[in-house]
Design a protein around this motif. Structure first.
Motif, PDB file in Angstrom:
ATOM      1  N   PHE A  27       0.831  -1.203   0.000  1.00 12.84           N
ATOM      2  CA  PHE A  27       0.000   0.000   0.000  1.00 12.84           C
ATOM      3  C   PHE A  27       0.867   1.254   0.000  1.00 12.84           C
ATOM      4  CE2 PHE A  27      -3.119  -3.071   1.250  1.00 12.84           C
ATOM      5  CZ  PHE A  27      -4.327  -2.548   0.799  1.00 12.84           C
ATOM      6  N   THR A  28       1.908   1.245   0.806  1.00 10.64           N
ATOM      7  CA  THR A  28       2.798   2.406   0.908  1.00 10.64           C
ATOM      8  C   THR A  28       3.445   2.721  -0.434  1.00 10.64           C
ATOM      9  OG1 THR A  28       3.252   1.860   3.216  1.00 10.64           O
ATOM     10  CG2 THR A  28       4.802   3.347   2.127  1.00 10.64           C
ATOM     11  N   ARG A  29       3.912   1.704  -1.128  1.00  6.80           N
ATOM     12  CA  ARG A  29       4.568   1.910  -2.434  1.00  6.80           C
ATOM     13  C   ARG A  29       3.620   2.526  -3.454  1.00  6.80           C
ATOM     14  NH1 ARG A  29       7.705  -3.766  -2.438  1.00  6.80           N
ATOM     15  NH2 ARG A  29       9.453  -3.128  -1.138  1.00  6.80           N
ATOM     16  N   ARG A  30       2.351   2.232  -3.337  1.00 12.41           N
ATOM     17  CA  ARG A  30       1.345   2.794  -4.258  1.00 12.41           C
ATOM     18  C   ARG A  30       0.749   4.089  -3.715  1.00 12.41           C
ATOM     19  NH1 ARG A  30       1.151   0.245  -9.239  1.00 12.41           N
ATOM     20  NH2 ARG A  30       1.706  -1.912  -8.917  1.00 12.41           N
ATOM     21  N   GLN A  31       1.255   4.548  -2.596  1.00 10.59           N
ATOM     22  CA  GLN A  31       0.788   5.766  -1.926  1.00 10.59           C
ATOM     23  C   GLN A  31      -0.705   5.703  -1.605  1.00 10.59           C
ATOM     24  OE1 GLN A  31       2.158   9.083  -4.283  1.00 10.59           O
ATOM     25  NE2 GLN A  31       4.248   8.819  -3.543  1.00 10.59           N
ATOM     26  N   LEU A  32      -1.126   4.546  -1.103  1.00 11.63           N
ATOM     27  CA  LEU A  32      -2.506   4.347  -0.668  1.00 11.63           C
ATOM     28  C   LEU A  32      -2.550   4.277   0.849  1.00 11.63           C
ATOM     29  CD1 LEU A  32      -3.742   1.580  -3.144  1.00 11.63           C
ATOM     30  CD2 LEU A  32      -4.295   4.017  -3.195  1.00 11.63           C
ATOM     31  N   ASN A  33      -3.540   4.893   1.418  1.00 18.75           N
ATOM     32  CA  ASN A  33      -3.736   4.849   2.859  1.00 18.75           C
ATOM     33  C   ASN A  33      -4.704   3.720   3.201  1.00 18.75           C
ATOM     34  OD1 ASN A  33      -3.376   5.857   5.523  1.00 18.75           O
ATOM     35  ND2 ASN A  33      -5.412   6.764   5.395  1.00 18.75           N
ATOM     36  N   ILE A  34      -4.370   2.923   4.179  1.00 22.25           N
ATOM     37  CA  ILE A  34      -5.307   1.916   4.681  1.00 22.25           C
ATOM     38  C   ILE A  34      -6.282   2.650   5.590  1.00 22.25           C
ATOM     39  CG2 ILE A  34      -5.557  -0.103   6.170  1.00 22.25           C
ATOM     40  CD1 ILE A  34      -2.819  -1.069   5.123  1.00 22.25           C
ATOM     41  N   GLU A  35      -7.547   2.656   5.205  1.00 21.78           N
ATOM     42  CA  GLU A  35      -8.573   3.348   5.988  1.00 21.78           C
ATOM     43  C   GLU A  35      -8.975   2.537   7.210  1.00 21.78           C
ATOM     44  OE1 GLU A  35      -9.749   6.475   5.374  1.00 21.78           O
ATOM     45  OE2 GLU A  35      -8.315   6.581   3.722  1.00 21.78           O
ATOM     46  N   THR A  36      -9.284   1.240   6.995  1.00 14.31           N
ATOM     47  CA  THR A  36      -9.605   0.351   8.111  1.00 14.31           C
ATOM     48  C   THR A  36      -8.936  -0.990   7.869  1.00 14.31           C
ATOM     49  OG1 THR A  36     -11.646  -0.579   7.162  1.00 14.31           O
ATOM     50  CG2 THR A  36     -11.865   1.437   8.473  1.00 14.31           C
ATOM     51  N   LEU A  37      -8.704  -1.708   8.970  1.00 13.26           N
ATOM     52  CA  LEU A  37      -8.054  -3.007   8.908  1.00 13.26           C
ATOM     53  C   LEU A  37      -8.633  -3.884  10.004  1.00 13.26           C
ATOM     54  CD1 LEU A  37      -5.717  -4.990   8.121  1.00 13.26           C
ATOM     55  CD2 LEU A  37      -4.325  -3.750   9.786  1.00 13.26           C
ATOM     56  N   SER A  38      -9.009  -5.086   9.632  1.00  7.31           N
ATOM     57  CA  SER A  38      -9.500  -6.066  10.590  1.00  7.31           C
ATOM     58  C   SER A  38      -8.940  -7.422  10.192  1.00  7.31           C
ATOM     59  CB  SER A  38     -11.038  -6.095  10.550  1.00  7.31           C
ATOM     60  OG  SER A  38     -11.529  -7.088  11.414  1.00  7.31           O
ATOM     61  N   VAL A  39      -8.436  -8.159  11.181  1.00 13.76           N
ATOM     62  CA  VAL A  39      -7.875  -9.483  10.922  1.00 13.76           C
ATOM     63  C   VAL A  39      -8.454 -10.450  11.939  1.00 13.76           C
ATOM     64  CG1 VAL A  39      -5.761 -10.845  10.710  1.00 13.76           C
ATOM     65  CG2 VAL A  39      -5.713  -8.402  10.175  1.00 13.76           C
ATOM     66  N   SER A  40      -8.863 -11.616  11.447  1.00 12.18           N
ATOM     67  CA  SER A  40      -9.397 -12.638  12.344  1.00 12.18           C
ATOM     68  C   SER A  40      -9.312 -13.997  11.679  1.00 12.18           C
ATOM     69  CB  SER A  40     -10.855 -12.323  12.696  1.00 12.18           C
ATOM     70  OG  SER A  40     -11.674 -12.529  11.567  1.00 12.18           O
ATOM     71  N   PRO A  41      -9.477 -15.055  12.480  1.00 13.57           N
ATOM     72  CA  PRO A  41      -9.583 -16.382  11.857  1.00 13.57           C
ATOM     73  C   PRO A  41     -10.816 -16.407  10.948  1.00 13.57           C
ATOM     74  CG  PRO A  41      -9.209 -16.579  14.218  1.00 13.57           C
ATOM     75  CD  PRO A  41      -9.493 -15.131  13.936  1.00 13.57           C
ATOM     76  N   SER A  42     -10.734 -17.149   9.855  1.00  9.98           N
ATOM     77  CA  SER A  42     -11.866 -17.256   8.931  1.00  9.98           C
ATOM     78  C   SER A  42     -12.710 -18.470   9.293  1.00  9.98           C
ATOM     79  CB  SER A  42     -11.371 -17.374   7.487  1.00  9.98           C
ATOM     80  OG  SER A  42     -10.820 -18.658   7.268  1.00  9.98           O
ATOM     81  N   ALA A  43     -13.695 -18.761   8.488  1.00  6.13           N
ATOM     82  CA  ALA A  43     -14.545 -19.931   8.693  1.00  6.13           C
ATOM     83  C   ALA A  43     -13.811 -21.222   8.367  1.00  6.13           C
ATOM     84  CB  ALA A  43     -15.807 -19.813   7.834  1.00  6.13           C
ATOM     85  N   ILE A  44     -12.674 -21.103   7.684  1.00  2.56           N
ATOM     86  CA  ILE A  44     -11.879 -22.275   7.307  1.00  2.56           C
ATOM     87  C   ILE A  44     -10.752 -22.430   8.320  1.00  2.56           C
ATOM     88  CG2 ILE A  44     -10.484 -23.326   5.486  1.00  2.56           C
ATOM     89  CD1 ILE A  44     -12.084 -21.495   3.516  1.00  2.56           C
ATOM     90  N   ASP A  45     -10.700 -23.574   8.980  1.00  6.46           N
ATOM     91  CA  ASP A  45      -9.731 -23.832  10.040  1.00  6.46           C
ATOM     92  C   ASP A  45      -8.298 -23.588   9.558  1.00  6.46           C
ATOM     93  OD1 ASP A  45      -9.083 -24.601  12.655  1.00  6.46           O
ATOM     94  OD2 ASP A  45      -8.590 -26.627  11.980  1.00  6.46           O
ATOM     95  N   GLY A  46      -7.532 -22.816  10.346  1.00  9.22           N
ATOM     96  CA  GLY A  46      -6.131 -22.560  10.037  1.00  9.22           C
ATOM     97  C   GLY A  46      -5.880 -21.413   9.078  1.00  9.22           C
ATOM     98  N   ILE A  47      -6.938 -20.772   8.607  1.00  5.27           N
ATOM     99  CA  ILE A  47      -6.798 -19.674   7.645  1.00  5.27           C
ATOM    100  C   ILE A  47      -7.331 -18.382   8.244  1.00  5.27           C
ATOM    101  CG2 ILE A  47      -7.492 -18.828   5.363  1.00  5.27           C
ATOM    102  CD1 ILE A  47      -7.553 -21.766   4.473  1.00  5.27           C
TER     103      ILE A  47
END
Length: 183
Positions: A27-47
């Motif tokens: 994102f930085t290299r393309r000069q884009l700002n991350i507005e929001t970010l959320s990370v969590s386990p998905s519905a698929i185990d281990g991903i």
């Protein structure tokens, strides 16, 4: 100049140390700002599932997603517009109890914004509002104008696609079918 709009990038990966930094650099290299970010386990185990929003034009967002998708640790990355998703944010508002109780229409305000009272004590009241950015921001503006807000926090966007299954499920199924045919 191309149309700049808000895109939601969804990334599936294994839980790898340093991956978020690698994504942020793209994102930085393309000069884009991350507005929001959320990370969590998905519905698929281990991903794990990253949900990132950013403002860009379609050509730039396409290049960013392709660059992210090339990373070895990434299982799949793609982007969507708001029309393709069901999405929400959560916001918390901390207010002075004495000021909050002075409002003539506390119950009406809470109902109007479909908010919840999470905590109330002698010094503060904490409200919770789930919704889209515009909805959580509208409550923030009204509270700020009427009584003042002591603290405010908004989560990153969480989103799921309107399609029946995640795109990653389709991709994993296709890979499994190819491997089965080769045997």
């Amino acid at each position: 100049m191309q149309n700049i709009k808000l895109y939601t990038i969804i990334i599936f990966s294994e839980n790898t140390v340093g991956l978020l930094n690698q994504i942020a650099i793209i994102f930085t290299r393309r000069q884009l700002n991350i507005e929001t970010l959320s990370v969590s386990p998905s519905a698929i185990d281990g991903i794990h599932k990253f949900t990132i929003t950013t403002f860009a034009d379609v050509n730039t967002i396409d290049k960013v997603v392709k660059q992210i998708d090339k990373r070895v640790e990434i299982l799949k990355a793609y982007y969507n517009t708001d029309e393709d998703l069901v999405h929400q944010e959560i916001a918390l508002y901390k207010l002075a109890t004495d000021q909050f109780l002075k409002l003539k229409s506390v119950e009406e305000l809470v109902r109007k914004y479909d908010a919840r009272v999470l905590e109330i004590n002698e010094t503060c009241v904490v409200l919770e509002k789930n919704g889209h950015y515009e909805e959580t921001q509208a409550l923030f503006r009204e509270l700020s104008e009427r009584i003042g807000v002591l603290q405010f926090i908004r989560s990153g966007r969480i989103a799921i696609t309107k399609s029946k299954v995640e795109r990653l499920s389709d991709m994993l199924k296709a890979v499994e079918e190819r491997l089965t045919r080769k045997r």
